[in-house]
Design a protein around this motif. Sequence first.
Motif, PDB file in Angstrom:
ATOM      1  N   THR A  23       0.873  -9.444  -0.180  1.00  0.00           N
ATOM      2  CA  THR A  23       0.131  -8.494   0.646  1.00  0.00           C
ATOM      3  C   THR A  23       0.484  -8.702   2.245  1.00  0.00           C
ATOM      4  O   THR A  23       0.756  -7.807   2.884  1.00  0.00           O
ATOM      5  CB  THR A  23      -1.395  -8.286   0.698  1.00  0.00           C
ATOM      6  N   ALA A  52      -6.919   0.160  -0.148  1.00  0.00           N
ATOM      7  CA  ALA A  52      -5.924   0.082  -0.990  1.00  0.00           C
ATOM      8  C   ALA A  52      -4.738   1.163  -0.174  1.00  0.00           C
ATOM      9  O   ALA A  52      -3.763   0.878  -0.324  1.00  0.00           O
ATOM     10  CB  ALA A  52      -6.265   0.763  -2.201  1.00  0.00           C
ATOM     11  N   ALA A  66      -3.725  -3.659  -0.455  1.00  0.00           N
ATOM     12  CA  ALA A  66      -3.546  -3.947  -1.857  1.00  0.00           C
ATOM     13  C   ALA A  66      -2.368  -4.101  -2.038  1.00  0.00           C
ATOM     14  O   ALA A  66      -1.205  -3.742  -1.240  1.00  0.00           O
ATOM     15  CB  ALA A  66      -3.837  -2.620  -2.672  1.00  0.00           C
TER      16      ALA A  66
END
Length: 282
Positions: A23, A52, A66
């Motif tokens: 990420t 997200a 996310a």
Amino acid sequence: LAETTDEADVTVATEMTGDGVVTPMTLPFSPDGAGVWVDGFRLKKVASAPSAIQFSLTGDTITLGAAPGVGAIVRVVASVDDSFVVGEEPAGLKNGTNVTYTLANTPSDNEAVALYHNGIRLNNIGSQDDEGAPSPEIGDFVIEDDSTITLPVAPLSGDTLYADYTTDNTYVMVGEIPTGADGVETRFTLSELPVDHTEIGVWLGGYRLGRTTGVPTIYQFVMSGRVIRLGRAPEVGEGFFVDYVRKPVVAGPTYTMHYLQDVPADVAVDVTACSMPPMSFA
């Protein structure tokens, strides 16, 4: 991260393919602003703890809320110079009533502004000061008084509204609209030559298309020189924009022309012996 280019220190575009795990992304500098797209959709920027569909920027590190799915394309555009503004939130209340917002700087021209509402790029239809200018519809915006944005529908509290624009368009081209969209044509030619194909952003219908080197799908484009080929033909009036870093215009060589004049009639001149260097254009 893909190879990056920083022509004239105004912008850097990076790209990565999601693996379902990673990420954080580290940029080669600490930008003033950045925009992040995952599979064509622009994410919301937050100070910390992104969800997200959000990201945060701390120094040179971008953290996604996310991990991108396997094969997902993540693109980052970041500004490294005041002449290219990325991710500015125009001033104005988002309360379901207000439709007017103000940029912090004056764009190089009204067309050099890209505006995103909830991750979708809107159609820039110019200024209402122009004679015969169309009225904005849903999905459009207009610019008046050089830095005032007007929307046809008021954003709600919690909506995102981001602007990318240039204050000096010497190097960065924002919002070029290739001519010839008719619902049939898929090949278009840019007005100038991009520095690097990895730094080209193509938007169709509000979403950023993916770049490929093969046959493009309906969500992709392929690039060769100044020519873009899309996986589907844009409809007339559909939002179709291209942003890119272009090669700066360099002044070509200066030639002094020598003329044969005032030559006495009784003097023989061999014209074939007169020559000048071949001309070339940058």
